[in-house]
Scaffold this active site. Structure first.
Site, PDB file in Angstrom:
ATOM      1  N   SER A  59      41.786  38.967  43.216  1.00 50.40           N
ATOM      2  CA  SER A  59      40.846  39.375  44.231  1.00 50.40           C
ATOM      3  C   SER A  59      40.618  38.812  45.423  1.00 50.40           C
ATOM      4  O   SER A  59      40.410  39.489  46.336  1.00 50.40           O
ATOM      5  CB  SER A  59      39.442  39.694  43.190  1.00 50.40           C
ATOM      6  OG  SER A  59      39.609  40.425  42.360  1.00 50.40           O
TER       7      SER A  59
ATOM      8  N   HIS B  95      43.935  43.890  37.245  1.00 49.39           N
ATOM      9  CA  HIS B  95      42.899  44.257  36.576  1.00 49.39           C
ATOM     10  C   HIS B  95      43.223  45.859  35.602  1.00 49.39           C
ATOM     11  O   HIS B  95      42.967  46.001  34.527  1.00 49.39           O
ATOM     12  CB  HIS B  95      41.635  44.692  37.258  1.00 49.39           C
ATOM     13  CG  HIS B  95      41.222  43.385  37.718  1.00 49.39           C
ATOM     14  ND1 HIS B  95      41.250  43.174  39.350  1.00 49.39           N
ATOM     15  CD2 HIS B  95      40.371  42.460  37.357  1.00 49.39           C
ATOM     16  CE1 HIS B  95      40.738  41.607  39.470  1.00 49.39           C
ATOM     17  NE2 HIS B  95      40.311  41.395  38.132  1.00 49.39           N
TER      18      HIS B  95
END
Length: 346
Positions: A222, A60
């Protein structure tokens, strides 16, 4: 009406450029309501948007750095910083199972710190009532073919892309960005968003962000933090299978000159073998390991760019996805940089 920009071309200097030192890091505006977001948007009418569900990692951060550099290169500023905004919203409508939604990591404080270090100027962290106001229907837009026909994520996660398109369109309406970054790791999602934007004639540029990998090739996600040690070791097989697809293609092309469909079959067999051999994934845990048209994700055509795509579920129940251009010379077994991937992206 601002000039429409085409989808970002791989290797565009705007996305490869380093972020100027005075554009990073710095204070980040944390926006939780529509009023706060509207005030921020009015101060910088052109911005680059990175939608996320939080639990942010280096993958990210790479997207945020890319967005900040792109905004800075175009002179899109929020005060004296790049007009880059990141949303952090765990969207309930794109989860098929309630337990998957409940266990999705929430790490807002760390996420905001990562965004600040990567050059974002604002984080939009709304509650569900802001995105989906009670009594105000948020419609699901018509789904493009790439969201319903490939029998990949659409088949294994029914309803997922309806939720994705619903929340992405809603966030676009709220944020009012000029450009948005979507990671290549969720390749079908990237194609779905591109197609939805085109179908709805939205004046938003969709820019791909390259996949960032761990040292052993595992694509950052994640969900990786939920892997047990045994599942973590098994997860590295996905990138190994992508390498095997390209290696078999080079061999298969030599063995079957002028017969690319046979080379494709050899690549798919190589992926399955790399995933399953030596106490690897069970056959039932592999949802797909296929070569498809890179844009439509329908049947492979030798005349068009292709993509190798994999989805598998670990014994601990964690679902993993990965993909790469096919064939590819990328070294998927080590940390992949933005510049390397941009040179070879489909």
């Amino acid at each position: 009406m601002p000039e429409r920009r085409p989808s970002q071309a791989p290797g565009d200097p705007a996305t490869d450029a380093p972020i100027p030192a005075h554009a990073t890091p710095g204070p980040v505006a944390i926006l939780r309501t529509k009023v706060e977001l509207d005030l921020w948007a009015r101060s910088c009418p052109s911005s680059v948007f990175v939608p996320t569900m939080g639990a942010l990692h280096e993958g990210h951060a790479s997207l945020v750095r890319q967005a900040s550099a792109l905004a800075w290169s175009r002179g899109w500023l929020a005060g004296d910083r790049a007009a880059c905004i990141v949303s952090i919203f765990v969207n309930p409508t794109q989860f098929n199972e309630a337990k998957d939604f409940d266990r999705y990591p929430r790490t807002l404080e760390a996420d905001v710190a990562l965004c600040a270090a990567a050059g974002a100027s604002a984080v939009f962290a709304p509650s569900p009532d802001v995105v989906y106001p009670p009594g105000e229907p948020v419609p699901v837009p018509p789904l493009p073919r790439v969201a319903t026909e490939p029998s990949l994520e659409d088949a294994h996660r029914p309803g997922h892309f309806a939720g994705v398109c619903q929340v992405v369109l809603r966030l676009f309406q709220l944020v009012r960005c000029r450009s948005a970054i979507f990671g290549e790791k969720d390749w079908q999602q990237l194609q779905v968003v591109r197609a939805m934007v085109a179908d709805l004639d939205l004046d938003i540029e969709i820019v791909p962000g390259v996949t960032i990998r761990e040292a052993d090739g595992l694509a950052m996600s994640s969900r990786n933090r939920l892997l047990s040690p045994a599942d973590r070791a098994l997860a590295a097989r996905l990138s190994a299978a992508l390498r095997a697809a390209s290696e078999s293609t080079r061999t298969g092309s030599n063995a079957h000159p002028g017969r690319p469909l046979e080379a494709r079959r050899a690549a798919e067999e190589a992926m399955h073998d790399a995933l399953t051999r030596d106490a690897g994934f069970s056959e039932g845990a592999i949802e797909y390991a296929v070569i498809r048209d890179a844009q439509t994700l329908l049947e492979y055509s030798p005349a068009r760019p292709a993509r190798a795509l994999i989805a598998a579920r670990t014994p601990g129940g964690i679902r993993l996805i990965d993909n790469a251009p096919w064939p590819s010379d990328l070294p998927l077994g080590n940390h992949q940089t933005s510049r390397e991937s941009n040179r070879s992206a489909s």
